[in-house]
Design a protein around this motif. Sequence first.
Motif, PDB file in Angstrom:
ATOM      1  N   SER A 184       0.843  -1.188   0.000  1.00 40.84           N
ATOM      2  CA  SER A 184       0.000   0.000   0.000  1.00 40.84           C
ATOM      3  C   SER A 184       0.880   1.240   0.000  1.00 40.84           C
ATOM      4  N   ALA A 185       0.297   2.355   0.352  1.00 43.85           N
ATOM      5  CA  ALA A 185       1.051   3.604   0.440  1.00 43.85           C
ATOM      6  C   ALA A 185       0.550   4.381   1.635  1.00 43.85           C
ATOM      7  N   VAL A 186       1.410   5.181   2.215  1.00 43.96           N
ATOM      8  CA  VAL A 186       1.044   5.990   3.368  1.00 43.96           C
ATOM      9  C   VAL A 186       0.130   7.116   2.920  1.00 43.96           C
ATOM     10  N   VAL A 187      -0.937   7.331   3.676  1.00 44.87           N
ATOM     11  CA  VAL A 187      -1.901   8.383   3.359  1.00 44.87           C
ATOM     12  C   VAL A 187      -1.226   9.742   3.531  1.00 44.87           C
ATOM     13  N   PRO A 188      -1.380  10.654   2.554  1.00 47.38           N
ATOM     14  CA  PRO A 188      -0.768  11.985   2.688  1.00 47.38           C
ATOM     15  C   PRO A 188      -1.200  12.672   3.977  1.00 47.38           C
ATOM     16  N   PHE A 189      -0.276  13.404   4.550  1.00 46.34           N
ATOM     17  CA  PHE A 189      -0.513  14.026   5.865  1.00 46.34           C
ATOM     18  C   PHE A 189      -0.577  15.537   5.697  1.00 46.34           C
ATOM     19  N   ASP A 190      -1.587  16.138   6.305  1.00 41.78           N
ATOM     20  CA  ASP A 190      -1.787  17.587   6.178  1.00 41.78           C
ATOM     21  C   ASP A 190      -1.000  18.317   7.258  1.00 41.78           C
ATOM     22  N   ALA A 191       0.062  18.984   6.849  1.00 36.90           N
ATOM     23  CA  ALA A 191       0.836  19.807   7.776  1.00 36.90           C
ATOM     24  C   ALA A 191       0.989  21.211   7.199  1.00 36.90           C
ATOM     25  N   THR A 192      -0.106  21.675   6.576  1.00 35.13           N
ATOM     26  CA  THR A 192      -0.096  23.009   5.968  1.00 35.13           C
ATOM     27  C   THR A 192       0.196  24.074   7.019  1.00 35.13           C
ATOM     28  N   PRO A 193       1.137  24.965   6.767  1.00 32.69           N
ATOM     29  CA  PRO A 193       1.459  25.999   7.761  1.00 32.69           C
ATOM     30  C   PRO A 193       0.254  26.851   8.113  1.00 32.69           C
ATOM     31  N   MET A 194       0.113  27.147   9.385  1.00 33.59           N
ATOM     32  CA  MET A 194      -0.956  28.027   9.862  1.00 33.59           C
ATOM     33  C   MET A 194      -0.480  29.473   9.765  1.00 33.59           C
ATOM     34  N   PRO A 195      -1.260  30.317   9.131  1.00 36.23           N
ATOM     35  CA  PRO A 195      -0.817  31.722   9.000  1.00 36.23           C
ATOM     36  C   PRO A 195      -0.825  32.425  10.344  1.00 36.23           C
ATOM     37  N   ALA A 196       0.089  33.362  10.493  1.00 39.21           N
ATOM     38  CA  ALA A 196       0.169  34.151  11.726  1.00 39.21           C
ATOM     39  C   ALA A 196      -0.936  35.196  11.727  1.00 39.21           C
ATOM     40  N   LEU A 197      -1.614  35.319  12.864  1.00 37.36           N
ATOM     41  CA  LEU A 197      -2.688  36.302  13.008  1.00 37.36           C
ATOM     42  C   LEU A 197      -2.290  37.441  13.924  1.00 37.36           C
ATOM     43  N   ASN A 198      -1.087  37.389  14.483  1.00 36.86           N
ATOM     44  CA  ASN A 198      -0.580  38.498  15.296  1.00 36.86           C
ATOM     45  C   ASN A 198       0.939  38.510  15.192  1.00 36.86           C
ATOM     46  N   ASP A 199       1.567  39.474  15.805  1.00 33.75           N
ATOM     47  CA  ASP A 199       3.025  39.618  15.713  1.00 33.75           C
ATOM     48  C   ASP A 199       3.742  39.168  16.977  1.00 33.75           C
ATOM     49  N   GLU A 200       3.033  38.527  17.903  1.00 32.31           N
ATOM     50  CA  GLU A 200       3.634  38.151  19.174  1.00 32.31           C
ATOM     51  C   GLU A 200       4.622  37.004  18.963  1.00 32.31           C
ATOM     52  N   ARG A 201       5.829  37.153  19.488  1.00 33.93           N
ATOM     53  CA  ARG A 201       6.836  36.112  19.383  1.00 33.93           C
ATOM     54  C   ARG A 201       7.806  36.213  20.555  1.00 33.93           C
ATOM     55  N   LEU A 202       8.527  35.086  20.813  1.00 31.91           N
ATOM     56  CA  LEU A 202       9.595  35.051  21.811  1.00 31.91           C
ATOM     57  C   LEU A 202      10.904  34.815  21.087  1.00 31.91           C
ATOM     58  N   ALA A 203      11.889  35.623  21.360  1.00 35.61           N
ATOM     59  CA  ALA A 203      13.205  35.408  20.757  1.00 35.61           C
ATOM     60  C   ALA A 203      13.845  34.159  21.353  1.00 35.61           C
ATOM     61  N   VAL A 204      14.556  33.403  20.511  1.00 39.22           N
ATOM     62  CA  VAL A 204      15.210  32.159  20.931  1.00 39.22           C
ATOM     63  C   VAL A 204      16.685  32.233  20.559  1.00 39.22           C
ATOM     64  N   GLU A 205      17.560  31.845  21.508  1.00 40.82           N
ATOM     65  CA  GLU A 205      18.995  31.825  21.267  1.00 40.82           C
ATOM     66  C   GLU A 205      19.542  30.439  21.585  1.00 40.82           C
ATOM     67  N   LEU A 206      20.446  29.950  20.747  1.00 40.39           N
ATOM     68  CA  LEU A 206      21.049  28.630  20.927  1.00 40.39           C
ATOM     69  C   LEU A 206      22.486  28.795  21.403  1.00 40.39           C
ATOM     70  N   ASP A 207      22.774  28.355  22.624  1.00 43.40           N
ATOM     71  CA  ASP A 207      24.119  28.456  23.198  1.00 43.40           C
ATOM     72  C   ASP A 207      24.714  27.093  23.518  1.00 43.40           C
ATOM     73  N   ALA A 208      24.174  26.029  22.919  1.00 42.48           N
ATOM     74  CA  ALA A 208      24.671  24.678  23.209  1.00 42.48           C
ATOM     75  C   ALA A 208      25.332  24.038  21.993  1.00 42.48           C
ATOM     76  N   GLY A 209      25.565  24.820  20.944  1.00 44.69           N
ATOM     77  CA  GLY A 209      26.285  24.311  19.781  1.00 44.69           C
ATOM     78  C   GLY A 209      25.573  23.164  19.091  1.00 44.69           C
TER      79      GLY A 209
END
Length: 795
Positions: A184-209
């Motif tokens: 058989s074949a795997v059924v396609p999966f819906d992972a369509t991006p959700m549009p942003a409805l506001n500008d709220e965000r948290l900044a993220v920093e990577l310090d673990a290499g």
Amino acid sequence: MKFSENWLRQHVKTDATRDELAAMLTAIGLEVEDITPLGESLDGVVVARIVSAGKHPEADRLQVCQVDVGQADTLQIVCGAPNARAGLVAPLAMVGAKVGEITIKAAKLRGVESNGMLCSAKELGLDADASGLLELPADAPVGTPLADYLGLPDASIELKLTPNRADCFSVRGIAYDVAAACGSAVVPFDATPMPALNDERLAVELDAGAKVPRFVGRVLESVDARVATPVWMAERLRRSGVRPISFLVDVTQYVMLELGQPMHAFDRDTLVDPVVVRHARTGEQTKLLDGRSVALEEDFLVVSDSQGGRAARTVALGGIMGGYDTRVTDTTRNVFLEAAHWIPSAIIGRGRRLGLHTDAGHRFERGVDPELPRQAIEVATRLIVEIAGGSPGPVTEAVLPEHLPGPALIVLRRERLSRVLGVTVGDAEVGRILRALGLEVEDFAEGWRVIVPSRRFDLAIEEDLIEEIARIHGYDAIPTTLPGGATRLAAPSETRVDERTVRDQLAARDYLEAINYAFVDADLLAKWGALQDGVALANPLSNELGVMRTRLLPGLVAALARNVARQQNRVRLFEIGKTFTGNRGDAPCETLRIAAVACGDATGEQWDAKERAVDFHDVRGDLDSIAALSGANLEYRPSSDGHGHPGRSADIYRDGAKIGWIGQLHPRLQQQLDLDADVLAWELDLEPLLQRPVPRAAPLSKYPSVRRDLAFVVADGVSWAAVADTVRRAAGGALRDLRLFDRYQGPGVETGFKSLAMGLILQDESRTLTDRDVDAMVADVTAALLRDHDARIRS
């Protein structure tokens, strides 16, 4: 991995029955460990609402309920469940329905008519909970067959996965293998991006290499955290072995089970921008979701925010568990979703050191697809918005692309595939299998070029793809054939004694072979004074097995102690194995050693000999018998090792090099080990005992031998081994044997000295030795002993 059968069938379409599906999964290497059927016979069981509940007139623990089942009239049901109450929605077995082995009939209970049975989850075979009625959501449609409402019948299937199949810790990962196996074949999966409805965000920093090369987050505002988890989601979680808690937590669990990506939901209002992923600080404290506070070390990874300063406060234990202070609750309005990629080496063993075992840690230790975090965020966002409302902000993604693995290209050759499997698999079948497994395949003249998706960590070389073809095509379809061609016979070396010969020799001398773990308790090695240069394990099975053994005797004596504690008075054990010390480059130094221990009587109980405890000379005789196999001459010198009894232990030398130790254990050590019996033991490097010169045949001399007995007085500190070495060098090639037959101290011998009486067996291969020859040799021996040891002929 436990999952719902119906959930799997939504990801891959197949007509296989449940038994066929289970057999198929096991055949392709995903062993089915358990199947629990759910809701097999629920005919006549419907969703019902209790309209009223009053006390039974003749029984304190019974209630008389009027129940709405979607008909014109309510039904009267007598129920003893403690949670039966007006307004409760619960399953009702109608008259004529069969619950377990019971067929429901109209009856009178203490004089009150009852026309059905309100049911618990256990009575319906849905769960082990029998504490009360199965409570259904208040909006459940009354009168609907319960099987239709709960998506039954179903089954909970549990797989026993091997560590290399981390991709199958998700329903969708299993679906790829099932699709390949059933055509058989795997059924396609819906992972369509959700549009942003506001500008709220948290900044993220990577310090673990390289340990955390990707971190994806998203803020969702105005979420209704009190919304109930939908029945379909709660049931899938429950059938996968996960207890539903609250909607926001359940969403992250659901996405993890479906896609394989662990996630975490934070209360956004408790976080202070920016969020930093870093190494923990030594001694840093954090309070986890389970309410425990733990102290961390530098090799732990944490997620921190900037409350009290940049990266000051730990809000989650990376890859293992979220923090208590930033958890989502019923009052949460704004949510920060997190999905990150933590490499296995950064997570392995960390949870175990804290006594934690989490689903997230279990997956990250084995490896999670580094491309999943973004997809998981989008799927979770869609579910939250559809069920609990909310306004999603833009996705924040911090990534270190140089540390992310790229797609692997593997060339699979047609000729190599046929030669390894011993059977020809058609090109079309090979292409179908590889594509069904989610691989990108390009045909070329000699075979296939395959691009492996990032979720398949276990596919790295051509043989891995051949194994995939073999297990999906079916091992039963590969014929069993005997190997052909000429086999090269390896002749044993005459310069080496076989290890099996050593084992047989010790077994013939009444020893039993023991096999102990190569890792031991550090405290045990410390008692032996053998912890120096020990190699600590990064991921031990337990605290008691945390260090690689530096000697065989600690484990072997522990085995002897367990036998003595079980009334075995005479114990004789030996072991051949490797010890591990220090580091030579990237790996510890491994040494093959042999050890033996003995306690109790020297011989087994018998009628014609007096009982005698085993002593130093008994175990030395056993060791000498091993040395005789290779013709090795062992030298014994007084030992100063702390674990040995003073005056009753010796270091073992061969050709001037120390190779081991023999003797009685120190009474202090025996007391620390709770050993009541005196223990004799030896341990030495095995390699020097296996080396021997090439045997050479020689005729026996036809000339007679001559024996001369000599007695010398030497200082008490001079060992027989040193005296014997001097005699052999001085006597030359004519000395056939040297025997010590007496050692005397007492009247006639000065205090501080001893008399050693020895027999010299002299013989020449070409002539009969004369008295003059023998006298000359004796004179040489006497002079050498006087020169080297100040030894004099005893008068």
